[in-house]
Design a protein around this motif. Structure first.
Motif, PDB file in Angstrom:
ATOM      1  N   GLU A  88      65.284  42.291  53.751  1.00 61.37           N
ATOM      2  CA  GLU A  88      66.152  41.188  53.325  1.00 61.37           C
ATOM      3  C   GLU A  88      67.011  40.700  54.496  1.00 61.37           C
ATOM      4  OE1 GLU A  88      67.464  38.404  50.698  1.00 61.37           O
ATOM      5  OE2 GLU A  88      65.814  39.845  50.439  1.00 61.37           O
ATOM      6  N   THR A  89      67.534  41.646  55.294  1.00 58.18           N
ATOM      7  CA  THR A  89      68.369  41.277  56.443  1.00 58.18           C
ATOM      8  C   THR A  89      67.539  40.511  57.465  1.00 58.18           C
ATOM      9  OG1 THR A  89      69.782  43.195  56.109  1.00 58.18           O
ATOM     10  CG2 THR A  89      69.799  42.224  58.301  1.00 58.18           C
ATOM     11  N   PRO A 115      77.632  40.828  51.774  1.00 56.21           N
ATOM     12  CA  PRO A 115      76.259  40.385  51.527  1.00 56.21           C
ATOM     13  C   PRO A 115      75.519  41.331  50.584  1.00 56.21           C
ATOM     14  CG  PRO A 115      76.561  41.061  53.827  1.00 56.21           C
ATOM     15  CD  PRO A 115      77.798  41.426  53.086  1.00 56.21           C
ATOM     16  N   GLU A 161      66.019  32.996  58.672  1.00 57.13           N
ATOM     17  CA  GLU A 161      66.553  31.815  58.004  1.00 57.13           C
ATOM     18  C   GLU A 161      67.698  31.189  58.805  1.00 57.13           C
ATOM     19  OE1 GLU A 161      66.510  33.058  53.563  1.00 57.13           O
ATOM     20  OE2 GLU A 161      68.374  31.974  53.934  1.00 57.13           O
ATOM     21  N   ARG A 180      74.395  36.087  57.726  1.00 59.98           N
ATOM     22  CA  ARG A 180      73.850  37.427  57.546  1.00 59.98           C
ATOM     23  C   ARG A 180      72.698  37.575  58.523  1.00 59.98           C
ATOM     24  NH1 ARG A 180      73.903  34.934  52.072  1.00 59.98           N
ATOM     25  NH2 ARG A 180      73.966  33.310  53.640  1.00 59.98           N
ATOM     26  N   SER A 187      64.846  38.779  56.888  1.00 60.23           N
ATOM     27  CA  SER A 187      64.571  37.476  56.297  1.00 60.23           C
ATOM     28  C   SER A 187      65.756  36.526  56.501  1.00 60.23           C
ATOM     29  CB  SER A 187      64.243  37.670  54.814  1.00 60.23           C
ATOM     30  OG  SER A 187      64.575  36.542  54.076  1.00 60.23           O
ATOM     31  N   ARG A 188      66.982  37.023  56.295  1.00 54.47           N
ATOM     32  CA  ARG A 188      68.190  36.218  56.476  1.00 54.47           C
ATOM     33  C   ARG A 188      68.383  35.863  57.952  1.00 54.47           C
ATOM     34  NH1 ARG A 188      70.831  34.344  51.917  1.00 54.47           N
ATOM     35  NH2 ARG A 188      70.351  35.772  50.205  1.00 54.47           N
ATOM     36  N   GLU A 216      76.777  37.816  46.905  1.00 58.31           N
ATOM     37  CA  GLU A 216      76.028  36.557  47.030  1.00 58.31           C
ATOM     38  C   GLU A 216      76.190  35.717  45.765  1.00 58.31           C
ATOM     39  OE1 GLU A 216      74.868  35.631  49.731  1.00 58.31           O
ATOM     40  OE2 GLU A 216      74.446  37.424  50.895  1.00 58.31           O
TER      41      GLU A 216
END
Lengths: 195, 195
Positions: free
Chosen positions: A183-184, A142, A190, A169, A186-187, A147
């Protein structure tokens, strides 16, 4: 001029994850136990000479086909795509994936002049065309490059009517929200699932 | 049966300070760069084949005498006694000691059946008798065995009219009193000097 001890320490220091102190310790260990040194020499030589890439999945193997590609009990309709042979090694230790693999030999990285033609992507497309593939699980790392490579492969393969998925992720098990980067997190949001 | 990759990982894991994950990383590094593997093989072989013990100080050398024993500019009247060849390596990097060395090849350890006859102690006594030695600095490790070995050597050499000293034990520079054990603090007080 350096003697053979100094040169051995230098060579050992050049290996990944080995600092100067560890290299010294290993060098003196080998000198004190020359038989261990001979075993190491034989192991490195036989690995280098006997291992080559599997023509189907590009993992290391000693045989015509790698043991996974040759195993009729594995699910040959599901291919897990990874960056490097060591990823196969790591995934096999978990026993999580019952299908076969496809090793790209790297990731797309325009800055390092690594384009699709430098990776085993063409061979992956050929496998999807030739074999009865149901799903491609893209397990590149990741990272930005991982990506981008995953997205490139998805765009390439989806028109061929194959399902392309990406490993999840999120926060690692045993990990800590506090320590996770934005970012992690956020993933992780999601990819949330109903309980 | 393990293939040559599995065997290489096993052999690398058996080296001091290398865990399974590091061993995997090194093995794949060598497979990806076979030239590095060949350089490693050559370095281990040449170290094992070319290095032997200096007949005077028992440090590793490629020559008849080790470079330190052969160096006329060193102070041959002061011998630093150490446990293993790597101790010479470490001390030489500091440049602290301008004399020569004597490698014992271990420490006295009755539980492991290591008595004085298993170490190069007899040869040290001979050196003191034969050469014009002013001081013996005992730099064995500050462990129970290292201290016992230091005391044994002192008792043996003092009657020969040579000065026998021991390197200081105390709080390491940059260390923390809070983290020091009782024995180290006791030694630090014992070895205190007027400011």
């Amino acid at each position: 001029m350096k003697d053979s001890l100094g040169r051995l320490v230098d060579v050992l220091t050049s290996l990944p994850g080995i600092g100067r102190k560890s290299a010294q310790r290993i060098a003196f260990h080998l000198l004190k136990n020359p038989d261990n040194g001979k075993v190491l020499v034989a192991a490195v030589e036989s690995a280098i000479n006997q291992l080559h890439l599997c023509p189907l999945c590009f993992n290391f193997t000693e045989d015509a086909l790698c043991p996974i590609c040759a195993d009729k009990k594995r699910d040959h309709s599901t291919i897990c795509v990874v960056e490097e042979p060591q990823d196969v090694f790591v995934l096999e230790q978990t026993g999580e994936h019952r299908g076969t693999y496809h090793v790209l030999g790297g990731v797309l990285s325009p800055l390092d002049n690594v384009g699709p033609e430098s990776l085993h992507i063409k061979e992956l497309v050929e496998r999807v065309r030739r074999e009865k593939i149901v799903e491609i699980i893209v397990a590149t790392n990741p990272t930005v490059e991982g990506e981008a490579t995953a997205n490139y492969i998805a765009q390439l393969l989806k028109p061929l009517g194959v399902r392309v998925s990406r490993i999840a992720r999120g926060i690692p098990v045993g990990g800590d929200l506090e320590l996770a980067d934005r970012e992690t997190i956020s993933r992780a949001f999601e990819g949330r699932r109903e309980l």
